[in-house]
Design an enzyme around this catalytic site. Structure first.
Site, PDB file in Angstrom:
ATOM      1  N   SER A 122      71.956  22.478   2.526  1.00 33.05           N
ATOM      2  CA  SER A 122      73.136  22.342   1.842  1.00 33.05           C
ATOM      3  C   SER A 122      74.247  22.164   2.914  1.00 33.05           C
ATOM      4  O   SER A 122      73.868  22.468   4.162  1.00 33.05           O
ATOM      5  CB  SER A 122      73.317  23.939   1.316  1.00 33.05           C
ATOM      6  OG  SER A 122      74.700  23.944   1.092  1.00 33.05           O
ATOM      7  N   TYR A 149      74.436  32.748   2.055  1.00 38.97           N
ATOM      8  CA  TYR A 149      73.629  31.759   1.561  1.00 38.97           C
ATOM      9  C   TYR A 149      73.593  30.707   2.597  1.00 38.97           C
ATOM     10  O   TYR A 149      72.421  30.029   2.896  1.00 38.97           O
ATOM     11  CB  TYR A 149      74.376  31.060   0.224  1.00 38.97           C
ATOM     12  CG  TYR A 149      74.091  29.702  -0.119  1.00 38.97           C
ATOM     13  CD1 TYR A 149      72.647  29.834  -0.795  1.00 38.97           C
ATOM     14  CD2 TYR A 149      74.810  28.837   0.144  1.00 38.97           C
ATOM     15  CE1 TYR A 149      72.370  28.411  -1.187  1.00 38.97           C
ATOM     16  CE2 TYR A 149      74.344  27.534  -0.238  1.00 38.97           C
ATOM     17  CZ  TYR A 149      72.926  27.336  -0.955  1.00 38.97           C
ATOM     18  OH  TYR A 149      72.645  25.909  -1.185  1.00 38.97           O
ATOM     19  N   LYS A 153      70.157  29.115   4.410  1.00 37.68           N
ATOM     20  CA  LYS A 153      69.626  27.495   4.467  1.00 37.68           C
ATOM     21  C   LYS A 153      69.339  27.010   5.976  1.00 37.68           C
ATOM     22  O   LYS A 153      68.550  26.440   6.097  1.00 37.68           O
ATOM     23  CB  LYS A 153      70.749  26.689   3.882  1.00 37.68           C
ATOM     24  CG  LYS A 153      70.630  26.909   2.224  1.00 37.68           C
ATOM     25  CD  LYS A 153      69.393  26.153   1.733  1.00 37.68           C
ATOM     26  CE  LYS A 153      69.241  26.601   0.033  1.00 37.68           C
ATOM     27  NZ  LYS A 153      67.835  26.260  -0.668  1.00 37.68           N
TER      28      LYS A 153
END
Ligand code: UDP
Length: 350
Positions: A122, A149, A153
């Site tokens: 991402s 988050y 990643k």
């Protein structure tokens, strides 16, 4: 390619939004997508182009069996949690699924001698974006995730890179910018609970299927004061995964690659485009900035072109909005998630 023997590709999280579109693209390219998903946020109806295995990414036994049973030689790994806000309140859960899950998968890939991995990463790994507010972001830009988050990643990328060095796995990490729209066929599309993304929310507001939109801030240092994002059609994104699976890489290579158009669109431009497509303005008001929203996140997409021979084909804002609108008007599944009456209870367990 020998038509009798389609190569099987394990698609973890293949019942989800981008996973399902990638499974379709794999099928169209002559692969056999084996979807592995726990259906926690994915949809069984989205699995249409190959076998389905119900399993969790943290379950090494089920993963190993799926790989063995289907003769899998390569894997595209989407399975994971994606809601940025929830990652702030439940970071332990995100590390468990996104990082430990990836560790488990990597162990199984090594045991089973799987040689190629494509990872769903991402633009969140970049955090606040480019140094200059209106610059594009290259893969070499500073990594400073602004949420747990994004941390997960980036940590998963590190793990994958180390595993590539350790035993000769080759991997591509695709760093998506803003995935949007739906397959033009109308059979698969975007269905999230909760829905937090701009385009579906703007469409829902315009067609009277949701609340008026709140524009999160109009005081950014951008041309019209609203945030700039790089919206990429999910079908283009799916094509990037197939290209990443097929590209020639040396054993041990790890390649992070941005997937975006290189063009920034503002929230106001999106709101206007949705109003034009629907034929009526999007009811909206301007609210406060959302915590952690950088003013501009726009890809430098040159590496994708150079390494993968990939560039966006269907990501003009008008095309994205038209395909998103077709789906939102007539979703093949997940419509029960929208509106207060049909809203599914938020699930905490996995
Ligand atoms: N946005 C907004 N109102 C909303 C949802 C999103 O103004 O209800 C803005 C958000 O601040 C960002 C852009 O739309 O600038 C895209 O947000 P989205 O959540 O779709 O994707 P993100 O960029 O957070 O991955």
């Amino acid at each position: 390619m020998d038509r009798g023997k389609k190569p099987s590709v394990l698609v973890t999280g293949g019942a989800g939004y981008i996973g399902a579109h990638t499974a379709k693209a794999l099928h169209e390219r002559g692969f056999r997508p084996v979807v592995y998903d726990n259906l926690n946020s994915g949809f069984r109806e989205a699995v249409r182009w190959g076998p389905f295995v119900h399993g969790d990414i943290r379950d090494p036994v089920a993963l190993g069996e799926a790989i063995e049973a289907h003769g899998v030689k390569s894997v595209i790994h989407f399975a994971g949690l994606i809601e940025v806000g929830r990652s702030v309140t439940h970071p332990d859960l995100f590390w468990d699924v996104n990082v430990s899950g990836t560790t488990t998968l990597l162990t199984v890939l090594r045991e089973r001698a799987v040689g190629r991995l494509v990872f769903s990463s991402s633009a969140a790994v970049y955090g606040q974006g480019a140094r200059g507010a209106l610059e594009t972001i290259a893969e070499t830009a500073e990594k400073a995730p602004a949420s747990p988050y994004g941390d997960t990643k980036l940590a998963a990328e590190w793990l994958i890179q180390a595993q590539c060095r350790a035993y000769g796995l080759s991997a591509v990490a695709l760093r998506y910018f803003n995935a949007a729209a739906a397959d033009p066929s109308g059979v698969i599309g975007e269905a999230h609970e909760p829905e937090t993304h701009l385009i579906p929310l703007a469409i829902a507001a315009a067609i009277g299927d949701g609340r008026p939109l709140t524009v999160f801030g109009r005081d950014f240092e951008t041309p019209d004061g609203t945030c700039l994002r790089d919206y990429i059609h999910v079908s283009d994104l799916a094509a990037a995964h197939v290209a990443a699976l097929e590209v020639d890489l040396a054993a041990g290579a790890f390649e992070p690659v941005n997937v975006g158009t290189g063009e920034g669109r503002s929230v106001s431009e999106v709101v206007e485009a949705v109003g034009r497509a629907v034929g009526r303005p999007v009811p909206h008001s301007v609210g406060a900035r959302r915590a952690g929203d950088p003013p501009s996140l726009v890809a430098d997409p040159r590496r994708a072109q150079d390494l993968l021979g990939w560039s966006a084909q269907r990501s003009a804002l008008e095309d994205i909005v038209a395909d998103a609108l077709r789906w939102e008007r007539n979703p093949a599944y997940g419509s029960g998630l929208r509106g207060s009456a049909g809203r599914r209870k938020s699930k905490l367990t996995l």
